[in-house]
Design a protein around this motif. Sequence first.
Motif, short mmCIF file in Angstrom:
data_model
loop_
_atom_site.label_atom_id
_atom_site.label_comp_id
_atom_site.label_asym_id
_atom_site.label_seq_id
_atom_site.Cartn_x
_atom_site.Cartn_y
_atom_site.Cartn_z
N VAL A 91 0.84 -1.19 0.00
CA VAL A 91 0.00 0.00 0.00
C VAL A 91 0.88 1.25 0.00
O VAL A 91 1.67 1.45 0.92
N ASP A 92 0.76 2.03 -1.06
CA ASP A 92 1.41 3.34 -1.10
C ASP A 92 0.30 4.35 -0.84
O ASP A 92 -0.70 4.38 -1.56
N LEU A 93 0.49 5.16 0.19
CA LEU A 93 -0.61 6.04 0.62
C LEU A 93 -1.09 6.99 -0.48
O LEU A 93 -2.24 7.41 -0.47
N GLY A 94 -0.23 7.31 -1.42
CA GLY A 94 -0.61 8.28 -2.45
C GLY A 94 -1.26 7.67 -3.68
O GLY A 94 -1.49 8.35 -4.67
N HIS A 95 -1.55 6.36 -3.63
CA HIS A 95 -1.98 5.69 -4.86
C HIS A 95 -3.46 5.37 -4.94
O HIS A 95 -3.87 4.44 -5.60
N HIS A 96 -4.26 6.18 -4.25
CA HIS A 96 -5.70 5.89 -4.23
C HIS A 96 -6.49 7.00 -4.90
O HIS A 96 -6.00 8.11 -5.06
N GLY A 122 -3.12 13.77 -5.64
CA GLY A 122 -2.85 12.53 -6.35
C GLY A 122 -1.64 11.87 -5.73
O GLY A 122 -1.54 11.77 -4.51
N ASP A 123 -0.73 11.44 -6.57
CA ASP A 123 0.51 10.84 -6.06
C ASP A 123 1.51 11.96 -5.79
O ASP A 123 2.56 12.03 -6.43
N ASP A 124 1.15 12.84 -4.85
CA ASP A 124 1.93 14.06 -4.64
C ASP A 124 3.28 13.80 -3.98
O ASP A 124 4.18 14.62 -4.07
#
Length: 424
Positions: free
Chosen positions: A247-252, A282-284
């Motif tokens: 899980v990458d927190l920025g990937h939702h 986003g994927d900041d």
Amino acid sequence: MQIEKYKIEEHNQSGIKDHQRRLDFISSEIESSERVIKMLVDFQVAIPSWALGTGGTRFGRFSGGGEPRSLEEKIEDIGLIHALNQSSGAISLHIPWDIPENASHIKALASQNGLKFDAMNSNTFQDQPGQEWSYKFGSMQHVNKSVRKQAVDHNIEVIKYGIELGSESLTVWLSDGSCFPGQLNFRNAFQHTLESLQEVYAALPEQWKMFVEYKAFEPNFYSMTVGDWGQSLLYANKLGHKAYTLVDLGHHLPNANIEQIVALLLMEGKLGGFHFNDSKYGDDDLTVGSIRPYQLFLIFNELVEGMDAKGMNHTTDLGWMIDASHNIKDPLEDLLQSVEAILISYAQALSVDRKKLAEAQNNNDVVMAQEILQNAFRHDLRPLVAEARMRAGGALNPVELFRNQNVREYLVKDRGAKTVSTGL
Ligand code: RM4
Ligand code: MN
Ligand code: MN
């Protein structure tokens, strides 16, 4: 550059009085403070080798001074972070940005700096000079078998580098997908990706884990072939017991309930690891905890609850990594802030009164459930984090000491003002 032990001790001495006052207060408030401190001492978060320089956007990149010019210098930078906070004792490498040319030398340097090698990352989202087949239309999903094979071979090569360094996991993030409706047959893309992942999986050493990282969009904007946790979990389940979701927190997509995703993946024994960062749009890849600290706390709340339910070791049973990029901040200061934010959220989650929360849940006492969570979140646990850091040999205030020691000025002098490190 190294920060000598006595410098850290001097710094700690100068702040000890204030620290002790704050610590006494919070310890009187939090029953489990001693246990929390001990757990914090053990907790380690890996630093990505690609986040030590200034990242850019498609509109440009404004490099900072003194960026590491080699893997050796990257290891030195992480060594500095670790010396200051004692919680960043691992490095996560991205290949081919950071190929260890001489593995035993790199390994020795890392261990001198107190660092281990965390997950290895492959890159089939960019074409490399001299590469035979292009990834313009994907890598593992590609309609052409030769492209898929090239992507598989690259991943196997990354595993080999990892074995030499003592890493025990591979993170596969694929940018595969499509930009326009009709471009892809979704089922074929999935099957091709699965077959390619299976070939990589077959090359994993027994004790290794494979992390399948998902991302909702970017660089593909219509579909992503590993676009969400459902797809990642499908791959992981089909691959076998060594495969997990990352899980990458920025990937939702906006407002996704990440804490619920985490809870269910843990329940299924399929949560493998984490890429921490924060984001607004986003994927900041912004500093952890800089935008949504409450969400980070809620995620840790599920992590702690879920890991304890399974008797898991908080420190070693999941892969904890930062995946951030710094447009305008000093990367080292930014990383120190990120690790601090992670530890604060972890501490808050550890301090949640689990018995009372379970009671409130069983009684449908919604108000009390919120009181319990927010009570934990609103306590200032920074003194516990600082205490843990000091006990482990780190600095009470890492950013302050970093600045007082003029670390960046030294690095600029040593490496030059115009260095550009590899990464995004
Ligand atoms: C992706 C993803 C991967 C990272 C690359 C650089 O968005 O987060 O984990 O390796 O960026
Ligand atoms: Mn990531
Ligand atoms: Mn990302």
